[in-house]
Each structure stands twice: as C-alpha cells, then as structure tokens.
Design a protein around this motif. Structure first.
Motif, PDB file in Angstrom:
ATOM      1  N   ILE A   1       1.346  -8.544  -9.482  1.00 47.15           N
ATOM      2  CA  ILE A   1       1.203  -9.549 -10.547  1.00 47.15           C
ATOM      3  C   ILE A   1       2.386 -10.512 -10.532  1.00 47.15           C
ATOM      4  O   ILE A   1       2.214 -11.735 -10.633  1.00 47.15           O
ATOM      5  N   LYS A   2       3.600  -9.975 -10.386  1.00 49.68           N
ATOM      6  CA  LYS A   2       4.787 -10.827 -10.355  1.00 49.68           C
ATOM      7  C   LYS A   2       4.749 -11.778  -9.163  1.00 49.68           C
ATOM      8  O   LYS A   2       5.043 -12.976  -9.292  1.00 49.68           O
TER       9      LYS A   2
ATOM     10  N   ILE B   1       2.769  -0.784  -8.086  1.00 52.96           N
ATOM     11  CA  ILE B   1       2.107  -1.751  -7.202  1.00 52.96           C
ATOM     12  C   ILE B   1       1.498  -2.886  -8.016  1.00 52.96           C
ATOM     13  O   ILE B   1       1.571  -4.052  -7.627  1.00 52.96           O
ATOM     14  N   GLU B   2       0.887  -2.554  -9.154  1.00 49.16           N
ATOM     15  CA  GLU B   2       0.289  -3.583 -10.000  1.00 49.16           C
ATOM     16  C   GLU B   2       1.341  -4.584 -10.474  1.00 49.16           C
ATOM     17  O   GLU B   2       1.131  -5.798 -10.411  1.00 49.16           O
TER      18      GLU B   2
ATOM     19  N   LEU C   1       0.771   9.586  -9.034  1.00 50.36           N
ATOM     20  CA  LEU C   1      -0.258   8.598  -8.701  1.00 50.36           C
ATOM     21  C   LEU C   1      -0.271   7.452  -9.704  1.00 50.36           C
ATOM     22  O   LEU C   1      -0.288   6.286  -9.329  1.00 50.36           O
ATOM     23  N   ARG C   2      -0.253   7.764 -11.006  1.00 49.03           N
ATOM     24  CA  ARG C   2      -0.293   6.717 -12.022  1.00 49.03           C
ATOM     25  C   ARG C   2       0.924   5.813 -11.925  1.00 49.03           C
ATOM     26  O   ARG C   2       0.809   4.598 -12.000  1.00 49.03           O
ATOM     27  N   ASP C   3       2.136   6.406 -11.733  1.00 52.14           N
ATOM     28  CA  ASP C   3       3.352   5.601 -11.618  1.00 52.14           C
ATOM     29  C   ASP C   3       3.296   4.712 -10.379  1.00 52.14           C
ATOM     30  O   ASP C   3       3.739   3.562 -10.399  1.00 52.14           O
TER      31      ASP C   3
ATOM     32  N   THR D   1       0.799  -1.213   0.000  1.00 55.28           N
ATOM     33  CA  THR D   1       0.000   0.000   0.000  1.00 55.28           C
ATOM     34  C   THR D   1       0.836   1.270   0.000  1.00 55.28           C
ATOM     35  O   THR D   1       0.427   2.284  -0.539  1.00 55.28           O
ATOM     36  N   MET D   2       2.047   1.218   0.574  1.00 56.08           N
ATOM     37  CA  MET D   2       2.780   2.463   0.753  1.00 56.08           C
ATOM     38  C   MET D   2       4.197   2.463   0.194  1.00 56.08           C
ATOM     39  O   MET D   2       4.927   3.428   0.347  1.00 56.08           O
TER      40      MET D   2
END
Length: 369
Positions: A335-336, A330-331, A323-325, A314-315
């Motif tokens: 996923i990895k 995090i995504e 924000l987008r980066d 989360t942090m």
C-alpha cells in the motif's frame, strides 16, 4: 489383487465388466503420452492450461463457469449457492473486497425462479447518505428541491427479481430502519409519498465489514442483522484457497489471451510467485496484475517481474513471523509503495491495488498509513 501383464503392465481382469473401458482408457493414455513426449515445454504448458480450464473444468464447479476453484472451501460455496438459490430467503454474503461477492449474488439470482427478472445492484458505500434513500426507494414529484418528476427507486425497478445491496455495513442507521420495515412487510415508501407500495423482490446483501463489531459500536442494527442473516455465505480470501491461486491465475491468463488473440504462458518462477503472494486485493488484484503482465511481457512467457510480484513481496518475512503478521507486513509495504507511486492519489492507487476506494481508506485506517 488382479493379475498384471509382465510385458505391458496392464491388468488382466478379463472377466470384469469394466475391463474394456479400462483397456480403452489405458490405450488412449499411452497414445497421449507418446504424442506429448514430442511436444516442446511451451506447448505442454498450453496443453495443461487447456485441460485444466476448458476440459476438466477445474476453473469452477458445473454451472459456475465464472467461478474458479476446486478447493474444499470453494466447493462448499458452490454447494450453498445451489441450496439457497431456489428459495426466497434473504442472503448475506461476507468476504473481503475483491473476493467475488457480486458474482456470488448473481449466481444465486441466475439459479433462482427469478432468473428472467431484473438483477439490480447498488453499492451503499458509493452513494452519499443524502442520495441513497432516493436511489433505493424513489421519490414523488415535489418531494424536495429538484424533484421535478416522480422517480422509481431500485427496489421498484427490481420488482419480481433480485436487488443486491453491496457494502451494506456502510448503510446509514436512518436507512437501516427503513430497510428493516421493508423486510418485515415488503412495502416500500417513496420520499414524499402518502402511502406505501407492495414490492415483490428478493434481497441479497454483502459486506466486507465485521457486522458484530458494528453492532457493538452502535453502527448497525441488531434486528436488521438477524433479518439479513437468514442464510450466510462466507467467501474465503484468495490466500486461503490453496492451489486455487494457480488455477485462478491460469484461468484469467487464458481468458484474457483469448480476448486479445494472444498465446502466453507463465514461467515456473511466475507460478511459484503466484503461490507465495498473499493477494491482499484478492481476485480483483489478480485480474489487474495478469492484464498488466500480458501487456508487459515481451515474449510468450510471463515472468514473475511481468506480474510485478517481486521476491521481497512474496518472501520478505522472518521465519518466526506468524501468517497474519506476515500478510499484514506485506499489505502495508504494498500500500505504501503504491501510494508513493501515485502521489497519494487514492482513486489511482485503489485501481492499481485492485480494491475499491473505500477499502483502501479502510486499510489506511487499519494500519495507520
């Protein structure tokens, strides 16, 4: 400014027609505070959950029991559903995977004049190209090898009702032209049939793809897009719904606990983690995490660890990251981790992430994983 009693602090507006209603409300609030003051923190949290979801109906605008949210973006979605439902306009629903596109389509159908007729769903990305035409439009006996009997397509089965074409951005170009012809004259042609058949059905389509880019790349017909785009509803991702994230989480926790005959609440840390996490899998991911947390939690309180929302998830982004980066970082990390845990089994990883297999493939392609 109205006079106020020095002893109790209540207004002394005796001549106001609303005074007695005000007096009654203040008396009940005083009693409620007195009763609540003796409750434990656990019982107070249960009371808040009950009030938010069951009494105040914060979990959705009236008539939208399955929708959860009170943010301005979701109230706008509810308003659009009410306005378009009584019409026969085709609707295009846009949104990321897991944001509730099928639920939106169903809400439109259930508030339309077709509500007593069929609501048929078909996922254009889940059916091979060679079979999709037969599924949608049907076929006549002997039309191809294995066609031993005539079969109705989904459009015929939905006669008088609504057909929902999910992931329409993945529909092959050859079928897009046939769908366009249907939207123009409302006639479907079974494979192998000599003539067509008039069908009265409302079309609702949805996609998580950027159709503008697909049109530019020649993967989606421009004329079909404008036919479908008579009325558009854009569903915001969970990360853009503000405090709705917490309302969503409490709604699903209460719902699943009732189904299982349990009583559990979130800890303060868990609530903060829900607020901070970007929820790349949106509502579907939240549902999966809360179901898992109910099972994993040993006590009546569900912690951040039970939700599998570790602090670094989360942090773990720098202060200078946009924000987008931050969301993308995090995504990729999530996923990895999930793919490694599942031994690169796409189906299992998609279930754990709360997204479809096609969406996971799209994420892998997007991030080069």
């Amino acid at each position: 400014m109205p006079m106020v009693c020095n002893a109790c602090g209540w207004e002394l507006a005796f001549n106001s027609p609303e005074y007695f209603a005000y007096h009654e409300k203040q008396s009940l609030l005083k009693k409620l505070y007195s009763e609540a003051n003796s409750l434990t923190t656990d019982y107070l949290q249960r009371l808040i959950n009950f009030m938010e979801v069951e009494i105040l109906k914060t979990g959705g605008s009236e008539g939208f029991q399955e929708f959860v949210g009170a943010s301005s973006v979701m109230l706008e979605v509810f308003s659009k559903i009410r306005k378009v439902a009584p019409t026969d306009l085709p609707v295009l629903i846009l949104g990321e995977s897991g944001t509730g596109k099928e639920l939106t389509a169903l809400a439109i159908h259930e508030r339309s004049l077709r509500k007593d007729k069929p609501f048929i769903t078909i996922n254009c990305a889940a059916i091979p190209e060679g079979l999709l035409e037969a599924e949608l439009f049907g076929y006549e006996r002997g039309a191809f090898t294995g066609a031993y009997a005539s079969k109705k397509g989904k459009f015929e089965c939905a006669g008088g009702g609504t057909i929902f074409l999910d992931e329409i951005g993945d529909m092959p170009l050859s079928l897009q032209s046939k769908l366009l012809r249907f939207l123009q004259d409302r006639v479907i042609e079974r494979i192998g049939a000599i003539g067509g058949k008039k069908v009265d059905v409302r079309l609702i389509a949805a996609t998580n793809r950027d159709l503008g880019s697909a049109i530019a790349e020649g993967r989606f017909r421009n004329d079909l897009y404008y036919r479908l785009n008579a009325f558009t509803i854009s569903l915001p991702p969970v990360r853009e719904r503000g405090e709705d994230k917490v309302i969503l989480a409490r709604h699903f926790l209460n719902r699943f606990c009732r189904e299982m005959g349990l009583t559990k609440t979130f800890t303060g840390e868990a609530i903060e983690a829900v607020r901070a996490y970007p929820w790349p899998g949106n509502v579907r991911e939240m549902i999966n995490k809360i179901r898992r947390a109910i099972v994993m939690a040993e006590a009546n309180s569900i912690s951040q660890q039970d939700l599998d929302l570790a602090a670094q998830q989360t942090m773990d982004v720098s202060k200078d990251t946009g924000l987008r980066d931050a969301i993308e970082k995090i995504e990729v990390q999530k996923i990895k981790e999930t793919l490694n845990t599942c031994g690169n089994n796409i189906s299992r990883a998609a279930r754990l992430l709360g997204v479809s297999r096609q969406s996971l493939y799209n994420y892998k392609k997007k991030y080069g994983i």
